[in-house]
Design a protein around this motif. Structure first.
Motif: not given
Ligand code: F0G
Length: 481
Positions: A236, A272, A356
């Protein structure tokens, strides 16, 4: 072509940096500062819907012309309009419809779940579950994989790779096999992946590399290998993945007949989903399609609680892009020094270094979000309640319901608020944990749960052993039903 000529490009998440890349590249970090990139659209030059209801009415996007690529005349795939991802194409126009690679993913459901709501402490009608286990590979990952594969084909990639706790790898393996576009290469931590997911990778013919280490180790290695061999990375960190995952939220709104819920509760692993959901709502607001955002609640497993620690103990915040990266790095350094590894029965979210992180901080900031943790016992109990309530899920998914319950009990969520918990993966992904929780097989119980020091869950539903004798069978049925 200069970036200002294209309607879609990649842009650094840090507003002050301004680094960009073209979508014809397959590098996913900023060329200037190394931070993450967002897929960015020039909405002025795209056919944006004027209201959310338009999305429903407007299921026939007149398409290629917006991209003005010359003589392209081929039609979009017949699955394009049926895909629960691409029927929202106007909100993720990463490629013209005829270039989209889809297998019809995202045909998932939002279901009212009163019994589970009661377990959480919510009034009747207040809890909905978004069941992403209905995707072709059995998890939400397919929402993102279709967008990543679309981009991979645009850039001519032939080999795709990921590190995974199991679901990304199952999805990659499935898409590679189903589309015939790419060879799948999968990095997994040895002994760290649920059987259902490993079965999928093997069955679909992916090259499966078991690394001695955990997900965080595997991710580091796959990034190195991808750099050396120009493998197309579908973790991701790939911003196209997140574009596809935005549509989970569009389907939630659609399922609520375009009402905005008060809360979206989501399990937090590599972050993600949290990143994608925040971006989805930010863009809807930017386009004037919604006026307020739901609050995002991210739920860490207690044994893999990096986001929780950084957000709550270290007060790490996005601050409009001026987030203190050094604070996160010193936390990661501390984890390494003390050899702390992620550890939870919810193997899908057994992650200590979420890639992330900055995008997730942004999502939390813009949505007035919060982060909580739940322990493995809470996860397993919630999972059994979800199953008994009529929808199943794997352990990591149940963190959403366990988290909602905790937040309800803490008074953070009120009894009459509209709450959506995302069930990220199918129950058959991890049958061992389920059977160990309910079952009478002492060996399996010890192997899966006992060695972690767990007792039986309160709502266990063990099979009943009965002799092969009709009268005895009938008396058991009469006694128990
Ligand atoms: N739920 C399930 C079932 C997952 O497989 C994952 C992540 C998550 C939740 C967490 O989502 O990473 O967006 O915060 N699984 C990844 C994998 C890491 O490799 O399959 P996230």
């Amino acid at each position: 072509m200069s970036m200002s000529d294209s309607v879609v490009y990649l842009r650094c998440i840090k507003p002050t940096c301004g680094g960009t890349r073209s979508v014809t590249e397959c590098e996913f970090t900023c060329p200037r500062c190394g931070d993450l990139l967002d897929v960015t659209y020039d909405w002025q030059r795209l056919p944006v819907p004027r209201s959310l209801r338009d999305l429903e009415a407007n299921r026939h996007p007149s398409v290629g012309r917006w991209f003005q690529r010359g003589s392209r005349s081929s039609e979009a795939s017949p699955l394009f309009r049926r895909s629960g991802v691409w029927r929202f194409w106007e909100l993720l126009p990463v490629a013209p419809p005829e270039e989209v690679l889809t297998i019809g993913e995202g045909q998932t459901l939002l279901l009212r779940a009163d019994r589970v709501g009661e377990y959480i402490g919510l009034r009747s009608g207040c809890l909905h579950l978004q069941y992403e286990g209905l995707n072709p590979s059995g998890s939400f990952k397919d929402n993102g994989m279709t967008a990543a594969f679309t981009h991979a084909r645009m850039v001519g990639a032939r080999r795709a790779a990921c590190a995974s706790t199991g679901n990304t790898s199952a999805s990659l393996a499935l898409y590679a096999a189903a589309t015939g576009q790419m060879r799948a290469i999968i990095f997994i931590g040895s002994g760290k992946i649920a059987f259902g997911k490993l079965a999928q990778a093997l069955d679909h013919g992916a090259l499966t590399l078991q690394i001695h280490g955990d997900f965080d180790d595997a991710l580091e290695r796959v990034r190195q290998a991808a750099g050396r061999l120009s493998l197309y990375l579908v973790n991701s960190i790939n911003p196209f993945r997140l574009e596809g995952q935005k549509t989970i939220m569009y389907r939630v709104l659609e399922g609520l007949e375009w009402r905005i819920p008060d809360w979206i509760v989501v399990p937090a692993g590599n972050l993600g989903n949290l990143s994608a959901f925040g971006k989805a709502f930010l863009e809807l607001r930017e386009l004037g399609l919604i006026e307020r955002m739901p609050r995002l609640a991210a739920v860490n497993a207690a044994g893999a609680d990096t986001l929780y620690r950084l957000w709550n103990d270290h007060q790490l915040r996005w601050h409009g892009g001026a987030w203190e990266k050094a604070r996160a790095e010193s936390y990661f350094h501390h984890l390494k020094e003390t050899q702390r590894k992620a550890s939870t029965i919810a193997s899908a979210i057994e992650i200590n270094r979420p890639v992330n992180l900055p995008k997730a901080l942004r999502s939390l900031e813009v949505s007035d979000g919060i982060v909580c943790t739940v322990c493995d016992e809470e996860i397993l109990e919630a999972k059994a309640r979800i199953g008994a309530g009529g929808l199943g899920c794997e352990p990591a998914s149940a963190a959403s319901v366990a988290g909602a319950r905790k937040l309800r009990h803490q008074g953070v969520i009120a009894a009459d608020e509209l709450v959506v918990c995302v069930l990220t993966g199918h129950p058959l992904k991890d049958p061992n944990v389920t059977v160990a929780c309910h079952g009478t097989d002492e060996h399996l119980f010890q192997e899966v749960l006992g060695k972690r020091g767990f007792g039986r869950i309160a709502s266990a539903n063990p099979p009943v052993s009965v002799p092969n004798d009709l009268e005895r069978i009938i008396s058991v049925i009469e006694a128990r039903t």
